[in-house]
Design a protein around this motif. Structure first.
Motif, PDB file in Angstrom:
ATOM      1  N   GLN A 179       0.845  -1.189   0.000  1.00  0.00           N
ATOM      2  CA  GLN A 179       0.000   0.000   0.000  1.00  0.00           C
ATOM      3  C   GLN A 179       0.883   1.242   0.000  1.00  0.00           C
ATOM      4  O   GLN A 179       1.899   1.282   0.686  1.00  0.00           O
ATOM      5  CB  GLN A 179      -0.903   0.013   1.242  1.00  0.00           C
ATOM      6  CG  GLN A 179      -1.884  -1.141   1.273  1.00  0.00           C
ATOM      7  CD  GLN A 179      -2.874  -1.081   0.139  1.00  0.00           C
ATOM      8  OE1 GLN A 179      -3.366  -0.017  -0.210  1.00  0.00           O
ATOM      9  NE2 GLN A 179      -3.158  -2.227  -0.454  1.00  0.00           N
ATOM     10  N   PRO A 180       0.506   2.259  -0.768  1.00  0.00           N
ATOM     11  CA  PRO A 180       1.311   3.479  -0.775  1.00  0.00           C
ATOM     12  C   PRO A 180       1.322   4.132   0.606  1.00  0.00           C
ATOM     13  O   PRO A 180       0.341   4.059   1.337  1.00  0.00           O
ATOM     14  CB  PRO A 180       0.618   4.377  -1.803  1.00  0.00           C
ATOM     15  CG  PRO A 180      -0.747   3.817  -1.960  1.00  0.00           C
ATOM     16  CD  PRO A 180      -0.666   2.356  -1.611  1.00  0.00           C
ATOM     17  N   CYS A 181       2.432   4.718   0.934  1.00  0.00           N
ATOM     18  CA  CYS A 181       2.589   5.364   2.232  1.00  0.00           C
ATOM     19  C   CYS A 181       1.788   6.656   2.258  1.00  0.00           C
ATOM     20  O   CYS A 181       1.863   7.469   1.352  1.00  0.00           O
ATOM     21  CB  CYS A 181       4.068   5.649   2.486  1.00  0.00           C
ATOM     22  SG  CYS A 181       4.316   6.466   4.053  1.00  0.00           S
ATOM     23  N   SER A 182       1.025   6.829   3.314  1.00  0.00           N
ATOM     24  CA  SER A 182       0.193   8.023   3.407  1.00  0.00           C
ATOM     25  C   SER A 182       0.780   9.071   4.352  1.00  0.00           C
ATOM     26  O   SER A 182       0.190  10.123   4.534  1.00  0.00           O
ATOM     27  CB  SER A 182      -1.209   7.638   3.878  1.00  0.00           C
ATOM     28  OG  SER A 182      -1.124   7.014   5.148  1.00  0.00           O
ATOM     29  N   LYS A 183       1.943   8.788   4.956  1.00  0.00           N
ATOM     30  CA  LYS A 183       2.538   9.751   5.885  1.00  0.00           C
ATOM     31  C   LYS A 183       3.410  10.753   5.138  1.00  0.00           C
ATOM     32  O   LYS A 183       4.088  10.401   4.182  1.00  0.00           O
ATOM     33  CB  LYS A 183       3.401   9.036   6.921  1.00  0.00           C
ATOM     34  CG  LYS A 183       2.612   8.243   7.919  1.00  0.00           C
ATOM     35  CD  LYS A 183       3.518   7.693   8.989  1.00  0.00           C
ATOM     36  CE  LYS A 183       2.718   6.889   9.978  1.00  0.00           C
ATOM     37  NZ  LYS A 183       3.545   6.375  11.050  1.00  0.00           N
ATOM     38  N   THR A 184       3.400  11.959   5.630  1.00  0.00           N
ATOM     39  CA  THR A 184       4.275  12.997   5.085  1.00  0.00           C
ATOM     40  C   THR A 184       5.637  12.884   5.765  1.00  0.00           C
ATOM     41  O   THR A 184       5.751  12.276   6.841  1.00  0.00           O
ATOM     42  CB  THR A 184       3.696  14.399   5.361  1.00  0.00           C
ATOM     43  OG1 THR A 184       3.704  14.617   6.780  1.00  0.00           O
ATOM     44  CG2 THR A 184       2.285  14.547   4.813  1.00  0.00           C
ATOM     45  N   PRO A 185       6.681  13.465   5.179  1.00  0.00           N
ATOM     46  CA  PRO A 185       7.984  13.455   5.840  1.00  0.00           C
ATOM     47  C   PRO A 185       7.934  14.042   7.252  1.00  0.00           C
ATOM     48  O   PRO A 185       8.591  13.535   8.162  1.00  0.00           O
ATOM     49  CB  PRO A 185       8.859  14.293   4.907  1.00  0.00           C
ATOM     50  CG  PRO A 185       8.249  14.090   3.553  1.00  0.00           C
ATOM     51  CD  PRO A 185       6.766  14.017   3.818  1.00  0.00           C
TER      52      PRO A 185
END
Length: 86
Positions: free
Chosen positions: A51-57
Motif C-alpha cells: 500500500q502506498p505510504c500516506s505519511k508525510t515526511p
C-alpha cells in the motif's frame, strides 16, 4: 474446471473464467505470479502490492522523535567497553 489456451501476440494466453477471477480479487487486470509445481501443473497467485505510504515526511520525523523520547536512557555502551578495558 477446464479452460483453453490461446494465441496472444507471440505468447500463449490462459483464459480464466469469471467464476475463478473472484479468487484473484475480481480484477481482470490483476497481476499474478505463476509458478511451476513439481508434480506438474501451474500455481497462479495474485501479486500482493504494498500500500502506498500516506505519511508525510514531517509525520515520519515526528514519529521518530516520539520513539526516541520513549527509549530508555542508559550508559554509553562504547564508554562502558572502553572503561572495562582499563
Amino acid at each position: 474446471m477446464q479452460t483453453q489456451l490461446g494465441k496472444w501476440g507471440n505468447s500463449t494466453g490462459l483464459r480464466i473464467p469469471a467464476e475463478m477471477l473472484v479468487h484473484l480479487g475480481g480484477d481482470k487486470n490483476a497481476r499474478v505470479e505463476i509458478s511451476p509445481l513439481p508434480e506438474g501443473g501451474l500455481l497462479i497467485r495474485p501479486v500482493v502490492q504494498a500500500q502506498p505510504c500516506s505519511k508525510t515526511p514531517a509525520e515520519w520525523a515526528e514519529q521518530l522523535r516520539a520513539l526516541q523520547r520513549s527509549m530508555p536512557v542508559g550508559h554509553s555502551v562504547v564508554r562502558q567497553m572502553r572503561d572495562e578495558e582499563l
